[in-house]
Design a protein around this motif. Sequence first.
Motif, PDB file in Angstrom:
ATOM      1  N   VAL A 283       8.721  30.814 -47.959  1.00 43.15           N
ATOM      2  CA  VAL A 283       7.410  30.649 -47.164  1.00 43.15           C
ATOM      3  C   VAL A 283       7.260  29.318 -46.781  1.00 43.15           C
ATOM      4  O   VAL A 283       6.918  29.314 -45.521  1.00 43.15           O
ATOM      5  N   THR A 284       7.265  28.178 -47.464  1.00 46.41           N
ATOM      6  CA  THR A 284       7.062  26.885 -47.089  1.00 46.41           C
ATOM      7  C   THR A 284       7.985  26.402 -46.035  1.00 46.41           C
ATOM      8  O   THR A 284       7.577  25.619 -45.076  1.00 46.41           O
ATOM      9  N   ASP A 285       9.216  26.647 -46.192  1.00 51.22           N
ATOM     10  CA  ASP A 285      10.172  26.079 -45.272  1.00 51.22           C
ATOM     11  C   ASP A 285       9.966  26.655 -43.858  1.00 51.22           C
ATOM     12  O   ASP A 285      10.063  26.266 -42.812  1.00 51.22           O
ATOM     13  N   GLY A 286       9.919  28.151 -43.874  1.00 53.96           N
ATOM     14  CA  GLY A 286       9.556  28.925 -42.597  1.00 53.96           C
ATOM     15  C   GLY A 286       8.393  28.669 -42.054  1.00 53.96           C
ATOM     16  O   GLY A 286       8.484  28.454 -40.674  1.00 53.96           O
ATOM     17  N   SER A 287       7.338  28.286 -42.855  1.00 55.32           N
ATOM     18  CA  SER A 287       5.859  28.048 -42.145  1.00 55.32           C
ATOM     19  C   SER A 287       6.024  26.679 -41.517  1.00 55.32           C
ATOM     20  O   SER A 287       5.482  26.414 -40.552  1.00 55.32           O
ATOM     21  N   TRP A 288       6.634  25.882 -41.995  1.00 55.29           N
ATOM     22  CA  TRP A 288       6.985  24.366 -41.486  1.00 55.29           C
ATOM     23  C   TRP A 288       7.938  24.346 -40.322  1.00 55.29           C
ATOM     24  O   TRP A 288       7.278  23.821 -39.213  1.00 55.29           O
ATOM     25  N   LEU A 289       8.694  24.992 -40.307  1.00 56.95           N
ATOM     26  CA  LEU A 289       9.602  25.246 -39.361  1.00 56.95           C
ATOM     27  C   LEU A 289       8.600  25.727 -37.892  1.00 56.95           C
ATOM     28  O   LEU A 289       8.866  25.347 -36.848  1.00 56.95           O
ATOM     29  N   PHE A 290       7.926  26.932 -38.227  1.00 51.64           N
ATOM     30  CA  PHE A 290       7.401  27.727 -37.344  1.00 51.64           C
ATOM     31  C   PHE A 290       6.178  26.553 -36.724  1.00 51.64           C
ATOM     32  O   PHE A 290       5.921  26.707 -35.547  1.00 51.64           O
ATOM     33  N   CYS A 291       5.595  25.965 -37.656  1.00 51.92           N
ATOM     34  CA  CYS A 291       4.286  24.942 -37.193  1.00 51.92           C
ATOM     35  C   CYS A 291       5.228  23.729 -36.289  1.00 51.92           C
ATOM     36  O   CYS A 291       4.341  23.583 -35.503  1.00 51.92           O
ATOM     37  N   VAL A 292       6.080  23.385 -36.820  1.00 51.31           N
ATOM     38  CA  VAL A 292       6.816  22.179 -35.941  1.00 51.31           C
ATOM     39  C   VAL A 292       7.008  22.460 -34.417  1.00 51.31           C
ATOM     40  O   VAL A 292       6.673  21.963 -33.604  1.00 51.31           O
TER      41      VAL A 292
ATOM     42  N   ALA B  38       1.253  26.118 -48.280  1.00 47.63           N
ATOM     43  CA  ALA B  38       1.893  26.170 -49.358  1.00 47.63           C
ATOM     44  C   ALA B  38       0.878  26.336 -50.521  1.00 47.63           C
ATOM     45  O   ALA B  38       1.299  27.000 -51.716  1.00 47.63           O
ATOM     46  N   ALA B  39      -0.156  25.695 -50.639  1.00 46.90           N
ATOM     47  CA  ALA B  39      -1.381  25.930 -51.529  1.00 46.90           C
ATOM     48  C   ALA B  39      -1.655  27.498 -51.798  1.00 46.90           C
ATOM     49  O   ALA B  39      -1.729  28.013 -52.714  1.00 46.90           O
ATOM     50  N   ILE B  40      -2.013  27.846 -50.600  1.00 46.19           N
ATOM     51  CA  ILE B  40      -2.374  29.486 -50.643  1.00 46.19           C
ATOM     52  C   ILE B  40      -1.195  30.185 -51.097  1.00 46.19           C
ATOM     53  O   ILE B  40      -1.698  31.152 -51.973  1.00 46.19           O
ATOM     54  N   ALA B  41      -0.018  29.749 -50.623  1.00 48.08           N
ATOM     55  CA  ALA B  41       1.191  30.806 -51.140  1.00 48.08           C
ATOM     56  C   ALA B  41       1.562  30.717 -52.620  1.00 48.08           C
ATOM     57  O   ALA B  41       1.887  31.464 -53.331  1.00 48.08           O
ATOM     58  N   GLY B  42       1.146  29.219 -53.071  1.00 44.19           N
ATOM     59  CA  GLY B  42       1.551  29.042 -54.643  1.00 44.19           C
ATOM     60  C   GLY B  42       0.600  29.719 -55.363  1.00 44.19           C
ATOM     61  O   GLY B  42       0.686  29.896 -56.737  1.00 44.19           O
ATOM     62  N   ILE B  43      -0.633  30.265 -54.987  1.00 49.13           N
ATOM     63  CA  ILE B  43      -1.752  31.085 -55.554  1.00 49.13           C
ATOM     64  C   ILE B  43      -1.199  32.422 -55.715  1.00 49.13           C
ATOM     65  O   ILE B  43      -1.241  33.150 -56.549  1.00 49.13           O
ATOM     66  N   VAL B  44      -1.122  32.845 -54.424  1.00 52.61           N
ATOM     67  CA  VAL B  44      -1.193  34.323 -54.088  1.00 52.61           C
ATOM     68  C   VAL B  44       0.502  34.839 -54.567  1.00 52.61           C
ATOM     69  O   VAL B  44       0.440  35.878 -55.257  1.00 52.61           O
ATOM     70  N   ILE B  45       1.477  34.187 -54.343  1.00 55.85           N
ATOM     71  CA  ILE B  45       2.755  34.693 -54.653  1.00 55.85           C
ATOM     72  C   ILE B  45       3.190  35.220 -55.961  1.00 55.85           C
ATOM     73  O   ILE B  45       3.334  36.242 -56.687  1.00 55.85           O
ATOM     74  N   PRO B  46       2.496  34.176 -57.202  1.00 53.03           N
ATOM     75  CA  PRO B  46       2.661  34.618 -58.509  1.00 53.03           C
ATOM     76  C   PRO B  46       1.636  35.742 -59.060  1.00 53.03           C
ATOM     77  O   PRO B  46       2.252  36.505 -59.735  1.00 53.03           O
ATOM     78  N   VAL B  47       0.721  35.677 -58.434  1.00 52.87           N
ATOM     79  CA  VAL B  47      -0.318  36.833 -58.850  1.00 52.87           C
ATOM     80  C   VAL B  47       0.325  38.217 -58.417  1.00 52.87           C
ATOM     81  O   VAL B  47       0.275  39.149 -59.024  1.00 52.87           O
TER      82      VAL B  47
ATOM     83  N   LEU C  79      10.549  33.352 -62.571  1.00 53.63           N
ATOM     84  CA  LEU C  79      12.027  33.467 -61.905  1.00 53.63           C
ATOM     85  C   LEU C  79      11.934  33.853 -60.489  1.00 53.63           C
ATOM     86  O   LEU C  79      12.882  33.107 -59.784  1.00 53.63           O
ATOM     87  N   ALA C  80      11.027  34.595 -59.867  1.00 50.30           N
ATOM     88  CA  ALA C  80      11.384  34.888 -58.609  1.00 50.30           C
ATOM     89  C   ALA C  80      10.299  34.154 -57.785  1.00 50.30           C
ATOM     90  O   ALA C  80      10.435  34.051 -56.555  1.00 50.30           O
ATOM     91  N   GLY C  81       9.215  33.449 -58.333  1.00 51.87           N
ATOM     92  CA  GLY C  81       8.235  32.677 -57.478  1.00 51.87           C
ATOM     93  C   GLY C  81       8.824  31.717 -56.753  1.00 51.87           C
ATOM     94  O   GLY C  81       8.300  31.333 -55.640  1.00 51.87           O
ATOM     95  N   SER C  82       9.688  30.876 -57.288  1.00 48.81           N
ATOM     96  CA  SER C  82      10.167  29.606 -56.941  1.00 48.81           C
ATOM     97  C   SER C  82      11.037  29.884 -55.522  1.00 48.81           C
ATOM     98  O   SER C  82      10.708  29.157 -54.499  1.00 48.81           O
TER      99      SER C  82
END
Length: 92
Positions: free
Chosen positions: A55-64, A26-35, A46-49
């Motif tokens: 991305v964060t929900d999908g990555s958490w589900l995949f990790c679990v 989430a920290a990496i995506a929070g930096i990369v996506i807005p840029v 508008l679109a970043g959130s």
Amino acid sequence: MTSLWFDNPWLSAIIAVALIINMLIAAIAGIVIPVLLNKMGIDPALAGSVILTTVTDGSWLFCVFRISIITFDLITIIVLVSTIVVHYNPPF
């Protein structure tokens, strides 16, 4: 808390590791996506959130799921090896 609630320390470990990995993603995506959105000419506010949440929900589900599979496989291997070792009768 999960260990006390469900009486399963493995579940607590899986959730803890998945949350740590998810926070890093989430920290990496929070930096990369807005840029990236800014470079494409799209308003990041508008679109970043929406993209970041996906991305964060999908990555958490995949990790679990992935950590659960790895943990289950390791436990299965340990149980099988210990069963073979305990029941092995060498010919003397």
